[in-house]
Design an enzyme around this catalytic site. Structure first.
Site, PDB file in Angstrom:
ATOM      1  N   LYS A 182     -31.444   9.877  -2.269  1.00  0.00           N
ATOM      2  CA  LYS A 182     -30.962  10.639  -1.109  1.00  0.00           C
ATOM      3  C   LYS A 182     -30.661   9.669   0.025  1.00  0.00           C
ATOM      4  CE  LYS A 182     -32.468  15.341  -0.174  1.00  0.00           C
ATOM      5  NZ  LYS A 182     -33.615  16.157   0.258  1.00  0.00           N
TER       6      LYS A 182
HETATM    7  O1  G3P Z   1     -33.673  19.895   1.059  1.00  0.00           O
HETATM    8  C1  G3P Z   1     -33.786  19.714   2.437  1.00  0.00           C
HETATM    9  C2  G3P Z   1     -34.862  20.584   2.956  1.00  0.00           C
HETATM   10  O2  G3P Z   1     -36.090  20.100   2.518  1.00  0.00           O
HETATM   11  C3  G3P Z   1     -34.897  20.792   4.415  1.00  0.00           C
HETATM   12  O3  G3P Z   1     -35.516  22.013   4.581  1.00  0.00           O
HETATM   13  O4  G3P Z   1     -36.721  23.791   5.720  1.00  0.00           O
HETATM   14  O5  G3P Z   1     -37.030  21.397   6.428  1.00  0.00           O
HETATM   15  O6  G3P Z   1     -34.912  22.600   6.918  1.00  0.00           O
HETATM   16  P1  G3P Z   1     -36.067  22.463   5.991  1.00  0.00           P
END
Ligand code: G3P
Length: 216
Positions: free
Chosen positions: A85
Site C-alpha cells: 500500500k
Molecule cells: O482500508 C482503509 C480503511 O482502513 C480506512 O477506514 O474507517 O479508518 O476510514 P477508516
C-alpha cells in the site's frame, strides 16, 4: 465483487475465512497498531498471508519514493500474497512506477478524487483505494467517487482494480456491488451485519417452532 476484510486481527480474519467469502485482506498502520503486543508486525503479516490465499495489503510509512521502494521490497519479500500500500502523493506515484517495473503489486491508498485514481492507475498501481467513509464524514458522498472511478476505468479499459475502502455500513457494500466496483474491503463488524436480516431471523424462529409440532 470480491470481499476483502479490513483488519489485521487474525481471529477476525480466520472467522471471515471460515464463512467462505473472503478473497483478501487490507491492513494499514492504524490497524496493525491495534494488534500491538501480539508479536512483530512482520510475523502478523506472514500469518495473515498463510491464512488467506489472496492479496494482503501492507502499507509503507516512508514519505519519499526511495524510502517507499525500499520498504516495499522488504514487505514484498515476506510472502507472495503481499500487495504494498502506497499513499497517494507525488512521491507515492514515483514509487508505484518503480515498483510496477520490478513486478511488485501496489495498492494506492488515501484516494479522495477521481483524478487521483486515474493518475495512480497510469503510474501502474494494481489497485486503488477510494475512502468512502471518510468522505461521508466530511459531508461529501463517498460513493459518488466510486461511481466516477468505475466510469473512468471503464472508459479507458484500465486493468487497475478498485477497492472500496473506509467502508462503514452495509449500504456502502451494496452500492459498491451495484456500481461494479471490483472489491470492497470491509470491517468484520460490517461483514456480520451483511449476513443478517430481521426477516431471516423471524423465518428461522417460525420454522423451528412449527417443527416442534411435527415432533410432538
Ligand atoms: O482500508 C482503509 C480503511 O482502513 C480506512 O477506514 O474507517 O479508518 O476510514 P477508516
Amino acid at each position: 465483487m470480491k470481499f476483502f476484510i479490513d483488519t489485521a486481527n487474525l481471529d477476525e480474519i480466520k472467522e471471515a475465512a471460515s464463512i467462505g467469502i473472503l478473497d483478501g485482506v487490507t491492513t494499514n498502520p492504524t490497524l496493525l497498531a491495534k494488534e500491538k503486543g501480539k508479536g512483530d508486525f512482520r510475523a502478523i503479516l506472514k500469518k495473515i498471508c498463510e491464512t488467506v490465499d489472496g492479496p494482503v495489503s501492507a502499507e509503507v510509512v516512508a514519505t519519499d519514493a526511495e524510502g517507499m521502494v525500499k520498504e516495499a521490497e522488504d514487505l514484498a519479500r515476506l510472502h507472495k500474497n503481499i500487495v504494498v500500500k502506497i499513499p497517494m502523493s507525488k512521491e507515492g506515484l514515483k514509487a508505484i512506477k518503480i515498483l510496477d517495473s520490478k513486478g511488485i503489486r501496489t495498492n494506492c491508498t488515501l484516494i479522495f478524487s477521481p483524478i487521483q485514481a486515474l493518475m495512480a492507475a497510469k503510474a501502474g498501481a494494481s489497485f486503488v483505494s477510494p475512502f468512502v467513509g471518510r468522505l461521508d464524514d466530511a459531508s461529501h458522498i463517498g460513493m459518488d467517487l466510486v461511481q466516477d472511478v468505475v466510469s473512468i476505468f471503464e472508459n479507458y479499459e484500465l486493468a487497475t482494480e478498485i477497492i472500496v475502502a473506509s467502508v462503514r455500513n452495509p449500504l456502502h457494500v451494496v452500492e459498491a456491488a451495484v456500481m461494479g466496483a471490483d472489491i470492497a474491503t470491509i470491517p468484520f463488524r460490517v461483514i456480520e451485519q451483511l449476513i443478517k436480516h430481521p426477516l431471516t431471523d423471524v423465518g428461522i424462529k417460525r420454522f423451528l417452532e412449527d417443527w416442534k409440532k411435527v415432533e410432538k
